[in-house]
Design an enzyme around this catalytic site. Sequence first.
Site, mmCIF file in Angstrom:
data_model
loop_
_atom_site.group_PDB
_atom_site.id
_atom_site.type_symbol
_atom_site.label_atom_id
_atom_site.label_comp_id
_atom_site.label_asym_id
_atom_site.label_seq_id
_atom_site.Cartn_x
_atom_site.Cartn_y
_atom_site.Cartn_z
ATOM 1 N N ASP A 115 0.818 -1.276 -0.016
ATOM 2 C CA ASP A 115 0.078 -0.054 -0.072
ATOM 3 C C ASP A 115 0.813 1.351 -0.041
ATOM 4 O O ASP A 115 2.192 1.126 0.347
ATOM 5 C CB ASP A 115 -1.020 -0.019 1.306
ATOM 6 C CG ASP A 115 -2.112 0.911 0.983
ATOM 7 O OD1 ASP A 115 -2.240 1.912 -0.104
ATOM 8 O OD2 ASP A 115 -3.177 0.769 1.641
HETATM 9 C C1 BGC Z 1 -5.142 3.256 -0.024
HETATM 10 C C2 BGC Z 1 -5.093 2.264 -1.149
HETATM 11 C C3 BGC Z 1 -4.761 3.150 -2.478
HETATM 12 C C4 BGC Z 1 -3.320 3.663 -2.389
HETATM 13 C C5 BGC Z 1 -3.083 4.375 -3.459
HETATM 14 C C6 BGC Z 1 -3.793 4.105 -0.053
HETATM 15 O O1 BGC Z 1 -3.990 5.137 0.974
HETATM 16 O O2 BGC Z 1 -5.356 2.538 1.018
HETATM 17 O O3 BGC Z 1 -6.317 1.962 -1.412
HETATM 18 O O4 BGC Z 1 -4.613 2.324 -3.692
HETATM 19 O O5 BGC Z 1 -3.580 4.564 -1.241
HETATM 20 O O6 BGC Z 1 -3.606 5.829 -3.479
#
Ligand code: BGC
Length: 705
Positions: A256
Amino acid sequence: MGKREASKQVLALGAEVQPISPGEIEEKARGLVAQMSLDEKIGQMSGDSSRILGALAMMRGYNMRPIPAGVNERLGIPGIQFSDGPRGVVMNHSTCFPVAMARGATWDVALEERVGDAIGVEVRSLGGNFFAGVCINLLRHPAWGRAQETYGEDPFHLGEMGVALTRGAQRHVMACVKHFACNSIENSRMRVDVRIGERALREMYLPHFRRCVDEGIASVMSAYNKVNGEYCGHNSRLLRGILKDEWGFDGFVMSDFVWGIRDAGAAALGGQDLEMPFRWHFANDLPGLVTSGEVPEEMLDEAVMRLLRQKIRFSQTGEPERYGEHQVASDAHRALAREAAQKSIVLLTNDAVPETGKPLLPLDLTRIERLALVGKLANTPNTGDTGSSQVRPPYVVTPAEGIRAALGGTAALIQDTGGDPRRAADAARAADAVVVVVGYSSKDEGEYVDILGRKSGGDRSSLYLHPEDEALIHTVASANPNTVVVMMGGSAIITERWRGRVPAILMAWYPGMEGGHALADVLFGRVNPSGKLPCVFPRSGDHLPPFDSNADSVVYDYWHGYRKLEKEGLEPAFPFGFGLSYTTFSYANLSLESDTVALDGAICAAVDVTNTGDRAGDEIVQVYISYPEAAVERPVRELKAFARVSTEPGETRRVEFKIPVRRLAYWDEQRNRWWVEPVRHTLHAGPSSIAAELLAADFQITDTR
Ligand code: BGC
């Protein structure tokens, strides 16, 4: 080749789509790894931007363009070109579909696959090759801020919907399922340690991920939180033990963003393959860790192989004739967004009103001269949160715009924001019927974002409507008995304080860019509502598991949602799987092909569903299993199959189900494996999880072990 040309190569490769065999993919990938320097390997394992440039680009508008990772000019390796989701394509100005929770309420896997296909086409048309929008975290509690991004509370239903989106999207691009695992609290997601036993983990929190892996998903995103003391991004038990070794996942794990990895060594050893979105821990620390022998270079080779395998596989897939900017938010995709919204709206109540003695909905335009539309959400674009899933559609049809278009001048529309109770009451009194639009917005729930002190989203602070919304409903209902309440929000809302005051309630979720039209279609009966709840709507927050959005540590036990309420004998306000229609259905003739089934066999069941009303309508037929002779504690009843069927008035459809016996297994903690008990089971079929409405048939599982 410059960076731009390298990324264009993704499309160029797709322009000459040629299927490539798994053997050729392996050979090609191995050949590339053999030519790579250590730096190049680490380059494959990292986002391409530096931290500063990447952060600046994000602040200018998150994911307006694809986010690249692992472009290698020397070897001509196209990078990953990332787009977020799941409400649609985050890049540019794309089709904004209803949120995933709304799509969960359609229970329509064929539709979800079409949504996935449209998303895949749009990602590809905008220069992307990767869609990170298959979000299937289990809804443990409706206060979870990102509830709207997932499909609901049931692992089987989550798996079916996630697989459908994956299948559609992967016709065109790599898909990524997230967030692995147990990511169901937002505010403390970066630190919370989810303590969970093996049985709850295996039966409730992981099966839907397994389904997507079995479907051949290219990538899995690790979650921010910890599971049993270890960050998911470093968690070798989850990433290596379960995902890669046990399930045989041959794609790659992606972190993530930004805080998904805290330590390069722990992440690489734990099974992380790609650090997103910047060159950071891996780029800084892996060279030293490899030189010192703390991280064996073979581990990097394995990670790079995983990345290359998918890049090669997907560079050879697609339907090039379907890509182009004209496909983005095209007429066809907007029509699909409207269809998804129509099918997602759940009719929760529809009582008879004194004036006609008939249910209030659909509103009869021949009897309405003046319609009042009240509430601050009535004319506000409200498509969901403003975090990483925010899609920027070219327009949003609000409820007011949709209703006005549908009325087409046949009735006068009196609009009122509801801010002044006296004015709202006057508007209601002056009308033949009233539509009140209330609920949540990105201010109340969503991904928790704090940019330079500007905070938005986060977990909900209450499961009730805002006090002013509840007061507005009371005011309007006192002024006009023909009041319908339309609720917006990402998951369950408690309606106890006002439900009895109004004859009709619709749950519209966050219905996407065409939501206003879809809502009008349902209100005026152009479309018969058919959505059913993918999560239980309780009467009280006390009936749910505890929820602490600031927890540093939390225990996830086995029980949540309808399983918990049924175990404790608590009646919900609206059960899991519940939703009304403008027609009625009856169920009869449930039969099983055989009343004994072998362990490696399948239960074949069929049931008649008759449309007993005077309108065509879709019904979502649900199959639950109960375990009357189980030696271990099992849920009272669990969803194990479902199907959406369309019926004409008076029509009977025989709906068939085939349920592999292994789907009935529980995780046996003593044996440390899945286990099916060779005992009598009961299959229930019907319109929802309400026991009284289900038909039942017993079968015996015979032991062939
Ligand atoms: C989120 C993800 C997302 C990623 C990219 C994170 O904060 O949990 O779901 O794909 O950011 O923006």
